[in-house]
Every structure is written in structure tokens, then in C-alpha cells.
Design an enzyme around this catalytic site. Structure first.
Site, PDB file in Angstrom:
ATOM      1  N   ASP A  66      36.665  35.642  34.717  1.00 28.93           N
ATOM      2  CA  ASP A  66      37.621  36.155  33.730  1.00 28.93           C
ATOM      3  C   ASP A  66      37.541  37.680  33.765  1.00 28.93           C
ATOM      4  O   ASP A  66      36.558  38.272  33.303  1.00 28.93           O
ATOM      5  CB  ASP A  66      37.278  35.614  32.333  1.00 28.93           C
ATOM      6  N   TYR A 159      52.637  45.835  28.080  1.00 25.92           N
ATOM      7  CA  TYR A 159      52.480  45.732  29.538  1.00 25.92           C
ATOM      8  C   TYR A 159      52.607  47.142  30.128  1.00 25.92           C
ATOM      9  O   TYR A 159      51.769  47.573  30.930  1.00 25.92           O
ATOM     10  CB  TYR A 159      53.555  44.800  30.100  1.00 25.92           C
ATOM     11  N   LYS A 163      49.719  49.266  32.180  1.00 23.71           N
ATOM     12  CA  LYS A 163      49.962  49.651  33.572  1.00 23.71           C
ATOM     13  C   LYS A 163      49.971  51.173  33.742  1.00 23.71           C
ATOM     14  O   LYS A 163      49.506  51.690  34.761  1.00 23.71           O
ATOM     15  CB  LYS A 163      51.277  49.037  34.067  1.00 23.71           C
TER      16      LYS A 163
HETATM   17  N1  LIG Z   1      55.480  39.869  40.034  1.00 19.15           N
HETATM   18  C1  LIG Z   1      55.960  41.063  39.732  1.00 19.15           C
HETATM   19  O1  LIG Z   1      57.180  41.276  39.705  1.00 19.15           O
HETATM   20  C2  LIG Z   1      54.999  42.204  39.459  1.00 19.15           C
HETATM   21  C3  LIG Z   1      55.558  43.475  39.308  1.00 19.15           C
HETATM   22  C4  LIG Z   1      54.726  44.555  39.051  1.00 19.15           C
HETATM   23  C5  LIG Z   1      53.364  44.357  38.971  1.00 19.15           C
HETATM   24  N2  LIG Z   1      52.841  43.113  39.104  1.00 19.15           N
HETATM   25  C6  LIG Z   1      51.387  42.986  38.985  1.00 19.15           C
HETATM   26  O2  LIG Z   1      50.857  42.365  40.139  1.00 19.15           O
HETATM   27  C7  LIG Z   1      49.633  41.690  39.786  1.00 19.15           C
HETATM   28  C8  LIG Z   1      49.706  40.275  40.291  1.00 19.15           C
HETATM   29  O3  LIG Z   1      50.749  39.593  39.604  1.00 19.15           O
HETATM   30  P1  LIG Z   1      51.571  38.405  40.291  1.00 19.15           P
HETATM   31  O4  LIG Z   1      52.992  38.720  40.157  1.00 19.15           O
HETATM   32  O5  LIG Z   1      50.984  38.077  41.586  1.00 19.15           O
HETATM   33  O6  LIG Z   1      51.290  37.256  39.213  1.00 19.15           O
HETATM   34  P2  LIG Z   1      50.646  35.811  39.381  1.00 19.15           P
HETATM   35  O7  LIG Z   1      50.730  35.211  38.029  1.00 19.15           O
HETATM   36  O8  LIG Z   1      51.227  35.098  40.532  1.00 19.15           O
HETATM   37  O9  LIG Z   1      49.113  36.148  39.738  1.00 19.15           O
HETATM   38  C9  LIG Z   1      48.226  36.682  38.787  1.00 19.15           C
HETATM   39  C10 LIG Z   1      46.836  36.138  39.105  1.00 19.15           C
HETATM   40  O10 LIG Z   1      45.930  36.725  38.162  1.00 19.15           O
HETATM   41  C11 LIG Z   1      45.091  35.683  37.671  1.00 19.15           C
HETATM   42  N3  LIG Z   1      44.589  36.028  36.352  1.00 19.15           N
HETATM   43  C12 LIG Z   1      45.261  36.103  35.184  1.00 19.15           C
HETATM   44  N4  LIG Z   1      44.434  36.402  34.170  1.00 19.15           N
HETATM   45  C13 LIG Z   1      43.207  36.535  34.719  1.00 19.15           C
HETATM   46  C14 LIG Z   1      41.934  36.852  34.199  1.00 19.15           C
HETATM   47  N5  LIG Z   1      41.730  37.052  32.882  1.00 19.15           N
HETATM   48  N6  LIG Z   1      40.886  36.902  35.056  1.00 19.15           N
HETATM   49  C15 LIG Z   1      41.041  36.663  36.379  1.00 19.15           C
HETATM   50  N7  LIG Z   1      42.223  36.341  36.931  1.00 19.15           N
HETATM   51  C16 LIG Z   1      43.290  36.290  36.105  1.00 19.15           C
HETATM   52  C17 LIG Z   1      45.974  34.458  37.625  1.00 19.15           C
HETATM   53  O11 LIG Z   1      45.230  33.239  37.544  1.00 19.15           O
HETATM   54  C18 LIG Z   1      46.751  34.605  38.916  1.00 19.15           C
HETATM   55  O12 LIG Z   1      46.090  34.008  40.007  1.00 19.15           O
HETATM   56  C19 LIG Z   1      49.516  41.792  38.273  1.00 19.15           C
HETATM   57  O13 LIG Z   1      48.615  42.824  37.938  1.00 19.15           O
HETATM   58  C20 LIG Z   1      50.920  42.141  37.831  1.00 19.15           C
HETATM   59  O14 LIG Z   1      50.956  42.820  36.601  1.00 19.15           O
HETATM   60  C21 LIG Z   1      53.624  42.038  39.349  1.00 19.15           C
END
Ligand SMILES: NC(=O)c1ccc[n+]([C@@H]2O[C@H](COP(=O)([O-])OP(=O)(O)OC[C@H]3O[C@@H](n4cnc5c(N)ncnc54)[C@H](O)[C@@H]3O)[C@@H](O)[C@H]2O)c1
Length: 264
Positions: A66, A159, A163
Site C-alpha cells: 500500500d 487530484y 499531482k
Molecule cells: N490514465 C490517465 O489518463 C492518466 C493521466 C495522467 C496521469 N495518470 C497517472 O498515471 C498513474 C497510473 O495510472 P493508470 O492510468 O495506469 O491507472 P490504473 O488504475 O490502471 O493503475 C493504477 C495502479 O495503481 C495501483 N494502486 C492504487 N492505489 C494503490 C496503493 N495505495 N498502493 C499501491 N498501488 C496502488 C492500482 O492497483 C493500479 O494497479 C497514476 O499515478 C495516475 O494518476 C494517469
């Protein structure tokens, strides 16, 4: 095909169970790295390790972790070091999205959210620096922020808050690590249709599934000069570059990979 040579490099990816973190873990593995995955989802992290192992053999492992809890992140680093010895690449990608407006979110909501999106990265970077300095220096730290951290947001202000703080924090980490030959940088993704978007689309769509994908396309068109969403693999290409020796002179930078949504 190997583009970068991460042979004999050991990487730790936090949030490797899905989406962008998983794509980064897979590309590091495709380029020769040994990869340890951390994620709160056992099934997600195990799935990433299975995919890497099927392609490249048994050089991978994972811990359920976590990111919001410092002791859990410390245990993750301990298990990765016990398995690999040294760790020279750390990627912090775990994140959650909270589509609550400024006065809708409770103090508890805000704390829970920032504990993952900000404090998780703070803990990961501190442990990465301690680990790499104890190893004699050298290494790459890469944090995943968001273009949502480039300016305030009406729909998801907490958020955006987390960020933007990650972008600033990464600069501090970069300044601390640079004298030890440690590079810290940030990638700011735009819009990628990972499971994270389910939360956003369900909130904007009144909770239902119908029309979710049409809404996603509409948001992409409104925000992206390039006219399409980005893929997790496209974010990973940039991330893996920052983890490579080719990025040795880059310190404390944040790169938008967003199809032109934000130009600064
Ligand atoms: N998808 C988008 O459009 C987007 C855009 C900008 C930034 N992001 C960032 O990219 C990163 C990855 O996001 P994503 O889109 O791949 O989402 P996703 O939901 O596919 O993956 C997020 C991962 O983080 C894990 N996670 C969540 N809470 C957790 C915790 N407390 N401890 C450990 N693991 C944890 C989840 O289980 C998951 O595997 C994030 O930081 C997100 O904010 C995503």
C-alpha cells in the site's frame, strides 16, 4: 527488440499492477531489466510478473504494497533488495483519481487521496534515494504525475493538488540526488484509457456504463490537439527513456506526454 540496454539493472515499479505502471514494467523487462513490482492489487502485480516471466524467464517478482503507508513501502523495498541485491531504477506510478469538487470532498476523502497520490511518491523517493546512496550512488528515479498537475482543476482539485506537488517534489528529489549521480524526473501523462478512467467516466455519466466510451471520446477530442488518446505504451516509452543512461544529464524535468493538451 531492445532499444535500451538494461541488462544487469534491477528496477522497482510501484503501481505495476495495471495501466501505465504495468506498461513501464513490461518495457523495462523487454529491454533487459530485472523488475520487481509493487501494487495494492495482488492479482494485478502477479499478472504483470506472469506476463514478463512468460516472455523472458524467471527474473521478476512482486510484493503487495500500500503506497499510502510508509511501512508498507519500506517492506516492498526490503523484499526487492532481498531478491535482487541492488536497485538502480525506481518508478513511482501508483495513483488513484477522486472526481469530487472542492467543497464536496470531506477532509477524510482529501487525506486518503493525497496519502496515495502524494505521500506514496514521497515515501518511494525517500527510500529510492537512501537505497541508491547506500549503494554508492547512481540511479534513476521516475515519478508519474499528470497534466492535471499543470494547473488547477474545477472537477478534480485534489487530484490536481497532489499531482502539482509531485512535480515540485520531484525537483527537490532531483536536487538532492544529483550530487550522488542520481537522476529524478517526472512524466505527466494526458489521457490514457486505463481502468482509472472508469471512475472519471462513471462520475461524469451519472454512474452508468452506457455512453461511457462516447463520453471518453468527446473528452479526448475537446482536450487533445493531436485528436486521439495516448496509450500506456506511449507513456512507457518516455518513462523508460528517463530510466536509461541516455537521460544521464536530465535533472528535475517534467515532460508532458499528452498529445498537445498542455504546452507548459
Ligand atoms: N490514465 C490517465 O489518463 C492518466 C493521466 C495522467 C496521469 N495518470 C497517472 O498515471 C498513474 C497510473 O495510472 P493508470 O492510468 O495506469 O491507472 P490504473 O488504475 O490502471 O493503475 C493504477 C495502479 O495503481 C495501483 N494502486 C492504487 N492505489 C494503490 C496503493 N495505495 N498502493 C499501491 N498501488 C496502488 C492500482 O492497483 C493500479 O494497479 C497514476 O499515478 C495516475 O494518476 C494517469
Amino acid at each position: 527488440m531492445m532499444v535500451f540496454d538494461f541488462s544487469n539493472k534491477n528496477a522497482l515499479v510501484v503501481g505495476a499492477g495495471s495501466g501505465i505502471g504495468k506498461a513501464i514494467a513490461l518495457q523495462l523487462a523487454d529491454n533487459g531489466a530485472n523488475v520487481w513490482c509493487g501494487d495494492i492489487s495482488d492479482a494485478g502485480a502477479a499478472g504483470a510478473v506472469r506476463e514478463m516471466s512468460e516472455k523472458h524467464g524467471a527474473k521478476y517478482g512482486y510484493s503487495v504494497c500500500d503506497a499510502a503507508k510508509s511501512e508498507s513501502v519500506a517492506a516492498l523495498f526490503g523484499e526487492a533488495k532481498a531478491a535482487f541485491g541492488e536497485i538502480s531504477i525506481v518508478v513511482n506510478s501508483a495513483g488513484v483519481f477522486m472526481p469530487k469538487r472542492l467543497l464536496e470532498a470531506s477532509p477524510e476523502d482529501i487525506k486518503t487521496h493525497l496519502d496515495v497520490n502524494l505521500m506514496g511518491i514521497v515515501y518511494g523517493c525517500r527510500l529510492a534515494l537512501e537505497t541508491m546512496i547506500a549503494q554508492g550512488g547512481g540511479g534513476k528515479i521516475l515519478n508519474i504525475a499528470s497534466v492535471g498537475g499543470r494547473q488547477g482543476e474545477a472537477k478534480s482539485p485534489y487530484y490536481a493538488l497532489g499531482k502539482s506537488a509531485v512535480i515540485n517534489w520531484s525537483q527537490s528529489v532531483a536536487l538532492y540526488g544529483a550530487p550522488y549521480g542520481i537522476n529524478c524526473n517526472t512524466v505527466c501523462p494526458g489521457i490514457i484509457r486505463t481502468p482509472m478512467w472508469d471512475v472519471i467516466l462513471e462520475a461524469d455519466n451519472g454512474g452508468g456504463d452506457a455512453g461511457k466510451e462516447a463520453l471518453f471520446d468527446e473528452i479526448v477530442r475537446a482536450r487533445t490537439p493531436l485528436g486521439r488518446a495516448q496509450t500506456a505504451e506511449e507513456i512507457a516509452y518516455a518513462a523508460v527513456f528517463f530510466c536509461s543512461d541516455y537521460a544521464g544529464a536530465i535533472v528535475g524535468q517534467a515532460l508532458n506526454v499528452d498529445g498537445g493538451d498542455k504546452l507548459n
